[in-house]
Structure formats: C-alpha cells, structure tokens
Design a protein around this motif. Sequence first.
Motif, PDB file in Angstrom:
ATOM      1  N   ASP A 250       0.801  -1.228   0.000  1.00 54.92           N
ATOM      2  CA  ASP A 250       0.000   0.000   0.000  1.00 54.92           C
ATOM      3  C   ASP A 250       0.831   1.274   0.000  1.00 54.92           C
ATOM      4  N   ASN A 251       2.093   1.186   0.354  1.00 49.39           N
ATOM      5  CA  ASN A 251       2.948   2.374   0.434  1.00 49.39           C
ATOM      6  C   ASN A 251       4.278   2.122  -0.275  1.00 49.39           C
ATOM      7  N   PRO A 252       4.368   2.487  -1.576  1.00 51.31           N
ATOM      8  CA  PRO A 252       5.623   2.274  -2.307  1.00 51.31           C
ATOM      9  C   PRO A 252       6.806   3.008  -1.683  1.00 51.31           C
ATOM     10  N   GLY A 253       6.532   4.034  -0.881  1.00 53.30           N
ATOM     11  CA  GLY A 253       7.614   4.782  -0.250  1.00 53.30           C
ATOM     12  C   GLY A 253       8.212   4.099   0.962  1.00 53.30           C
ATOM     13  N   ASN A 254       7.566   3.041   1.459  1.00 56.75           N
ATOM     14  CA  ASN A 254       8.095   2.297   2.606  1.00 56.75           C
ATOM     15  C   ASN A 254       8.849   1.070   2.107  1.00 56.75           C
ATOM     16  N   LYS A 255      10.151   1.169   2.063  1.00 48.74           N
ATOM     17  CA  LYS A 255      10.929   0.068   1.496  1.00 48.74           C
ATOM     18  C   LYS A 255      11.123  -1.094   2.471  1.00 48.74           C
ATOM     19  N   LEU A 256      10.853  -0.856   3.748  1.00 44.58           N
ATOM     20  CA  LEU A 256      11.140  -1.894   4.745  1.00 44.58           C
ATOM     21  C   LEU A 256      10.017  -2.929   4.842  1.00 44.58           C
ATOM     22  N   PRO A 257      10.360  -4.180   5.126  1.00 44.56           N
ATOM     23  CA  PRO A 257       9.328  -5.206   5.337  1.00 44.56           C
ATOM     24  C   PRO A 257       8.553  -4.935   6.621  1.00 44.56           C
ATOM     25  N   ARG A 258       7.335  -5.445   6.676  1.00 42.52           N
ATOM     26  CA  ARG A 258       6.485  -5.229   7.843  1.00 42.52           C
ATOM     27  C   ARG A 258       6.759  -6.233   8.957  1.00 42.52           C
ATOM     28  N   MET A 259       7.320  -7.393   8.598  1.00 39.07           N
ATOM     29  CA  MET A 259       7.626  -8.423   9.595  1.00 39.07           C
ATOM     30  C   MET A 259       8.619  -9.411   8.983  1.00 39.07           C
ATOM     31  N   GLU A 260       9.064 -10.360   9.769  1.00 34.82           N
ATOM     32  CA  GLU A 260       9.996 -11.373   9.277  1.00 34.82           C
ATOM     33  C   GLU A 260       9.299 -12.351   8.328  1.00 34.82           C
ATOM     34  N   VAL A 261      10.083 -12.984   7.476  1.00 38.37           N
ATOM     35  CA  VAL A 261       9.553 -14.004   6.565  1.00 38.37           C
ATOM     36  C   VAL A 261       9.181 -15.250   7.362  1.00 38.37           C
TER      37      VAL A 261
END
Length: 272
Positions: A250-261
């Motif tokens: 939803d946010n192309p500007g947030n390059k970081l993952p939301r949680m671990e794989v």
Amino acid sequence: MGFPGTWMTESESVVYRVVPKCACSTIGQIMFYSDHGRFFDGDIHDSTSGLHKWSQSDSQPLIEANVSAHRSLTFTCVRNPYTRILSSFFDKICGIQRNGKRYRGNLVPLLTQKYGIEVGGPDGTEEFDQIKSFRRFLLFARDTIRWKKPMEPDIHWSAMSGHIATFIVNGGRYDQIFFTERFNEGMQKVLDGMDSRHKVDLATIPRFNESEGHGPKRAHPVEDYFDDLSMHIMWEIYKKDFQLFKYDFDNPGNKLPRMEVDLKEVHRRLGD
C-alpha cells in the motif's frame, strides 16, 4: 531440473539461491572471501572457479548431493518489489552494461518502438521523463510475465517467488531468507551459522553493486513512479512477493518489510 541459480562455497560451508537484483554480487563475494580470504577480482557473476555454481557442469553433482541431503546452511535474500523493478529499469533498460553495449542487444530498440520508452539517449545521459518511461516499461514487464510476449520474462524482473520456488520444488529447503534492506543483520546470521575458513567483517567489506553507474540516477522518490494503475500492475505480477516476503504494497515509499519471513509459509506455498 536440478537447482538453477544456486551457488555453494567450495568448502560446502553454505548454499545460496541467487535472486537477481537482491545484493547477489555482494553475497557472492562474501562467499568467495569466506573460503579464500580474498575477493574475486571482477564481477563475481563472471567467476568460473573458486565458487560452485549450478551453471558450471562440474559443480552440479556436488550442489545436488549437498542440497538433497541438506548438509549445509541454505539461504537467499529478497528485496522490496517496488525498488527491485525500478533498479531493473535503470540498470538493464536505461544503462550501458559492463561490456559497453545495451542489455540484450535489440531489447531497447524493441521497447522504444513498441512501448514508446525513452532511455536517456545513446549513452543514458540525456534528460528524459523517467516516470512516464518507467510506467511504460512496467507494462512491458507485465506483458512478458503474464503472456510471455513480446519475449520471455527476464530474470531481473521476474518474480522473486519464482526464483525461490524452483529450489523448493526440486527438493531444497531454506534455513534463512533475509532482506536486502537489512543486509548486515541478515547476512550476519548466515555467517554465524556457517563454518568459514576466513572471518568476514561485514562492517568493513565493500558493497559490490555491479549495476551502479550503468544507467541514469533515479530523479524522484520511489513513490512518484507508481500511480494507482502502476500499483495495480505491481499487484498483478508480484502479489506473491508482497505476501510471502512481507513488504508494504500500500505504500511504495516504505521500502522496509512489515515483519519477518515465515519460512513454513514460503515452503508450503511455493512447494507445490
């Protein structure tokens, strides 16, 4: 089918499934250094000794035996799909490659003719509308992935989940999947889990970004390249990548993952 795209140290201390545009040059050099105490002189993708690769016929039985028995720590690395496809565009489409030529010969003239893409002139240095051209390239990437037209999808923009799945389907198992965006943290866990002949200090080693300098610099923030239609296309072709590797669609500007794989989820969904 075997294990295409798989590299292994000569000491068999670690096995790595390459995913293009996800720090693979740096990872390969770290693997080489961990065995030999020096870096490969040149692009690690060009090495033909010092590192086992599936593309080298002599390496195949060794890789196959190791992976089938899961004798070594096995890992791969992933990247935000938004920044990965942008990197592919600026490097492979706009850039001049290390051999002094355009990537894949007639690919850029094809894109100019069929999709109206501009690439910054003959050497990639002229001003051009990066956002408009990138969005047209994204249509081309979608066409190759969905319909294999006007060509088969290229490894640099085909989905990460597709690369990673071949290893699982043919009998491999991953111990770790880490993020390019948290490279030192993830690579350190790999190094901690393998028996290296030579100690690797991640704080001091260089980053081997072989694509850097090939093409024009990105002139805008990541999110500026993706309007609603572009995001719809990204979901169409990279839905599994966003879901499995926990990136923020939803946010192309947030390059970081939301949680671990979740490794169990990856093996379950890609193992069919």
